[in-house]
Design an enzyme around this catalytic site. Structure first.
Site, short mmCIF file in Angstrom:
data_model
loop_
_atom_site.label_atom_id
_atom_site.label_comp_id
_atom_site.label_asym_id
_atom_site.label_seq_id
_atom_site.Cartn_x
_atom_site.Cartn_y
_atom_site.Cartn_z
N LEU A 160 -3.75 -5.59 -5.26
CA LEU A 160 -2.61 -4.81 -5.21
C LEU A 160 -1.58 -5.13 -4.34
O LEU A 160 -1.58 -5.59 -3.42
CB LEU A 160 -3.27 -3.49 -4.22
CG LEU A 160 -2.20 -2.08 -4.11
CD1 LEU A 160 -2.00 -1.62 -5.72
CD2 LEU A 160 -2.88 -1.12 -3.13
N ASP A 161 -0.39 -5.12 -5.05
CA ASP A 161 1.02 -5.56 -4.37
C ASP A 161 0.98 -7.06 -4.06
O ASP A 161 1.57 -7.28 -3.11
CB ASP A 161 1.48 -4.66 -3.31
CG ASP A 161 1.41 -3.04 -3.50
OD1 ASP A 161 1.74 -2.92 -4.46
OD2 ASP A 161 1.12 -2.17 -2.62
N ALA A 162 0.36 -7.69 -4.69
CA ALA A 162 0.08 -9.28 -4.28
C ALA A 162 0.50 -9.95 -5.56
O ALA A 162 0.33 -11.40 -5.26
CB ALA A 162 -1.35 -9.52 -3.69
N GLY A 217 0.72 -1.06 0.11
CA GLY A 217 -0.01 0.03 0.04
C GLY A 217 0.88 1.33 0.04
O GLY A 217 2.15 1.30 -0.58
#
Lengths: 282, 282, 282, 282
Positions: D225-227, D199
């Site tokens: 997100l960001d995964a 995040g």
């Protein structure tokens, strides 16, 4: 029960090697668990290491049948039985850090070998070694005449039926004949980032030069001091705050780690020597 | 508006230095923002760097009044005005990686300096330099007679009123007189982990030796090639897979990083030279 | 014979602290061997650690006379006698790697402490501990009712007159009251790069996420699991080749190194806690 | 003139794959320049990447004839022409460090791709991009209604005939449909050591937690997100001395290095995605 073998090959590079070798293995019902290959484009040499699993395949039969392929491709090769543990003689002097580390890793199952004995020129580490249930031999070295000591060392290594010898901070220079007899099978840890600071007291040399990193080098022993094929190296950051004694202390951690990694790869047949360099399939 | 100064001191170690210096600063209403000290117990030398903030204190007054303390303790010392940006001349040849990196960091505010000009023996990097709004001087070096070129280089450095010079892969050896005149103010990046592989073509030397790590060294230039006081070093892991060209490519990243760190510390007066070594208050 | 003390101070930042403290020490004939300071500009807090050597100075007299300075500057402070070795209780479970490493470093003089005893919930490591001449206490933990075990653990820690406790892979969560009583004095090694992978089986979590680095974290224990002030962290590169078992093996080396560094700094009074963070004068 | 191809295969593991594939290549007169294989023993999946050189072999013929082997072994596979440079669209916001780094590496020949255009939501980096002779598109993003902007972004990517997209600190979340359409072809650099600090404002999160290392993560973009699957990560040591601004500055160097390595491997077909993880034949 499946058997595990390691096929190690080095030969002139040309079309069809992988196809012939993998075809041979598949024809024998062997399964390739891990494969590593390297083409040295500079000198046209090809290196490979296959981890082979097979239900049926016997080592003797493999060797016999593989011989014709090997001849065709002019291979240097060997097949090692992964279930056969190498016999490794450790040689130490007074400093215990590498020995403690290797014995811990050995007892934890990280080093796939037997240790028939430890040889030292001092008695300091006897209790530690014997607590691990390993035979300890003290062979004092007379500075005025080292030959008798090294004759005894060589006798002990032979009697232990050693595959490899590890100089875990032994601090004595082995005689050329011994280096020659066990070429590619004696591993040393040097307490500097070679080729910097070869020879004696490398940490003091490093301190004098004011380097900002110290290192350690794991290499095969050759007749030329600290000049053999390098297996592994690593470093540790230092600063103006550190005395030579600090460098010695910090360096111990690098020495331990580098020697353990180098030995582990050697025991798994991951280190292929070519000239004065190594291919390491880590 | 508060002023920032840096007080740099080196002197024989003895009781009471910190007390006298910090007492002096406090008496002047100065506040110590950052303090670094080092006692070299080996040779009894004391080093300090104070980042001082003051509303009232003027540099001239500080220098005048501090003189008696300095004399009492036999100090080598200087007070630098943190708001005065050093003037740094960059020297390059054909390779752009260090230059691109320094110009980026400079424009991003990471390097607290002005760059009056870039000097090169080739024209390759002119457009890049000029795009940044910086003057570019080409000074060709005639291998048969280098003296005129270096006379011109020295004239340009002097004309630029340079405090420091950075050899960002300049690839030419500076004449001894120039090294002497700017002692402790010329920074070089050498593309090896010194003292290994001093001199030419270090990556090829590293490849030949079969090392498992390559490195770079940022150091002050002295008359003896690649032997000056080391400011910073770092390394990059390599393997048998890498050709000399790969080493060159991977090494560029280490060179850039090491030079940028060394120069940043130099500009912040964090590097104190003592003999052929450095104290780096990073 | 000179005495060595460590003065540790944390207080609101303002002009004149260094001058007053160093003036006091000089007036007592004390020599500052090593000085570390940090101004936290964010929250206006000042931290310092002085290594003081003195022929004459006694700790009791120092403490009595320093009190008025401490009050004036609202200092949290302590003076520790560097010659007094802390008493450190080690707690372990079944895994030996951290214990073997700490015992080696302790016997090699790298850890300046006494180890009155080792406490474990299993008997596996008894022989190793006793071989080092250290008392071993087994305190089994009944999963259905852990309170009696932890009462016994706390009794043993108190009986050992422990200054600090090290959880060298103890694998049990200490009760809040015990954490509270020894706040800032219980050190844990967590086998991940916190805050990633807090809680159980971090290496398996790391494997599932497919990270390319694994890590370890040395931190002070607080009531909230794996959330206390971090002292030290480090990492190890991994790849798709590595199984969860490989991560466990490779992680052991990071855990050992990180715990040893953290404990060494703790024993040398180099770790200052502020809120949930640490200042580490390493 | 020889042609270079890369054969990328992923399939259920079983005996005979290597033999069949290498046999096929040898029969076509192809020479294997570099071979990488991985057997995932956990889920019985086999991965391989062959760098093939051939005088005679054409890609179309290879694909046609290889199809039957692929079907027999249930392979996911592709053959890429190593001489065909991927078309890579870069997306940036205001921060230039990753862009400067990628453009340098691209111009130095380290990144084997064409860059048809750079897309940004701001105009700050236009001059830099255009100086490199690359088209710059500004597409402002209206926070109240982002859809038109992303429709335009998608149109530009399609018009550029992009093979891959690199978010070089783009700082906007792409819409799910775009992520889906370019699955496995959009690369992001996240400025933390994921899964820590996903995040916004990861360096500030890291500062608050008091970690001793910061990191960066290069990963494929997925809808979460960001995964997405991680390609590469690295870290940088920090301490209590560093402000959040210092972490941002130090982090830039890690971000650049990690993104450049990840992209280089992606362009060389060295990254194989499997589920949410990657096999990286680096």
């Amino acid at each position: 029960m499946p058997h595990n073998y390691r096929l190690i090959v080095s030969c002139p590079d040309r079309v069809g090697i992988v196809s012939r070798v993998s075809g041979f293995i598949a024809a024998q019902g062997g399964s390739i668990i891990e494969a590593n290959q390297h083409s040295d484009l500079d000198n046209g040499r090809f290196f490979m290491r296959y981890d082979i699993q097979s239900e049926a395949l016997g080592a003797a039969a493999f060797r016999a049948e593989f011989e014709s392929i090997a001849r065709e491709f002019a291979m240097d090769w060997r097949l090692s039985d992964a279930s056969r543990r190498q016999r490794v003689v450790l040689m130490v002097s007074r400093e215990s850090h590498c020995l403690v580390d290797l014995l811990y890793r050995w007892s934890a199952g990280e080093l796939d070998c037997d240790i028939p004995c430890v040889i030292s020129n001092h008695d300091d580490l006897r209790a530690l070694v014997e607590w691990h249930g390993i035979t300890f031999h003290r062979v004092s070295v007379d500075p005025a005449d080292k030959a008798p000591a090294f004759a005894e060392v060589e006798r002990l290594i032979a009697a232990a039926d050693a595959d490899s010898v590890v100089l875990a901070r032994y601090m004595q220079i082995l005689p050329p004949a011994l280096c020659e007899r066990y070429a590619g099978r004696i591993i040393n840890i040097h307490h500097s980032f070679l080729p910097s600071f070869a020879g004696a007291k490398p940490y003091h040399q490093a301190f004098e030069r004011g380097v900002k990193l110290i290192g350690a080098t794991c290499h095969y022993v050759t007749q030329e001091l600290d000049a053999g094929p390098i297996i592994e190296q690593d470093i540790q950051r230092v600063s103006h705050c550190h005395t030579p004694q600090d460098l010695v202390r910090l360096g111990r951690d690098v020495e331990k780690a580098v020697l353990a990694r180098g030995l582990r790869w050697h025991l798994q047949d991951r280190v292929l020597i070519h000239g004065n360099k190594t291919v390491v399939f880590s």
